[in-house]
Design an enzyme around this catalytic site. Structure first.
Site, PDB file in Angstrom:
ATOM      1  N   LEU A 255       0.796  -1.228   0.000  1.00  0.00           N
ATOM      2  CA  LEU A 255       0.000   0.000   0.000  1.00  0.00           C
ATOM      3  C   LEU A 255       0.830   1.281   0.000  1.00  0.00           C
ATOM      4  O   LEU A 255       0.292   2.373   0.174  1.00  0.00           O
ATOM      5  CB  LEU A 255      -0.974  -0.015   1.183  1.00  0.00           C
ATOM      6  CG  LEU A 255      -1.939  -1.210   1.186  1.00  0.00           C
ATOM      7  CD1 LEU A 255      -2.822  -1.182   2.415  1.00  0.00           C
ATOM      8  CD2 LEU A 255      -2.770  -1.247  -0.084  1.00  0.00           C
TER       9      LEU A 255
ATOM     10  N   ASP B 253      23.955 -11.596   3.188  1.00  0.00           N
ATOM     11  CA  ASP B 253      24.111 -12.421   2.001  1.00  0.00           C
ATOM     12  C   ASP B 253      25.577 -12.545   1.593  1.00  0.00           C
ATOM     13  O   ASP B 253      26.048 -13.630   1.259  1.00  0.00           O
ATOM     14  CB  ASP B 253      23.306 -11.843   0.841  1.00  0.00           C
ATOM     15  CG  ASP B 253      23.469 -12.650  -0.429  1.00  0.00           C
ATOM     16  OD1 ASP B 253      23.255 -13.882  -0.391  1.00  0.00           O
ATOM     17  OD2 ASP B 253      23.819 -12.063  -1.468  1.00  0.00           O
TER      18      ASP B 253
END
Length: 158
Positions: A75, A127
């Site tokens: 949204l 990562d």
């Protein structure tokens, strides 16, 4: 307590109508940290990981994330960001703190962009370093301050 703005009178989720709001300068600052083993921290600090410059790549990832926030958070409005600064503080022996400042001139704020950028920058560090340290912990992600708009300025308590 005020009502949640992302729900209409029937309780259905909707994108808030910001069409009538004034375009003003909006600034948000968010922060978070990643804890790691001291040996992992040493690799990040030296820039000698097998994947390259961890901090430099995390900075670019944070900027990209801020630009794509509306694609990730259902949204959120797409914003024309005027500035995104992604800064890191290496806190020996084992933590990296990320602080993001996001800015725009528009009818809605940039808090979500700053928070998203922090999360993705820290996830990028994870990562890039997970091959040597799967136990890293990301935490403390929060809004530090926001400026502009109808609700004015807000600064997190110390």
């Amino acid at each position: 307590m005020s009502s949640l703005t992302h729900f209409d009178a029937q309780g259905q989720a909707h994108m808030v109508d910001v069409g009538a709001k004034a375009a003003t300068k909006r600034i948000a600052v968010a922060t978070g940290r990643i804890e790691m083993l001291p040996a992992t921290f040493a690799l990040v600090q030296s820039g000698t990981t097998k994947k390259g410059d961890v901090i430099g790549i995390a900075r670019i990832a944070g900027i990209q994330a801020a630009k794509k926030t509306s694609e990730l958070i259902p949204l959120c409005h797409p914003l024309a960001l005027t500035r995104v600064a992604v800064d890191f503080e290496l806190q020996a022996p084992s933590a990296v703190v990320c602080t993001v400042t996001a800015e725009t001139i528009g009818p809605t704020g940039v808090e979500m962009e700053a928070l998203t950028a922090v999360q993705v920058a820290l996830l990028t560090i994870y990562d890039m370093c997970k091959a040597v340290d799967r136990g890293m912990v990301i935490g403390g992600v929060r809004l530090l301050e926001k400026h502009g708009g109808k609700s004015g300025d807000w600064v997190a308590p110390a």
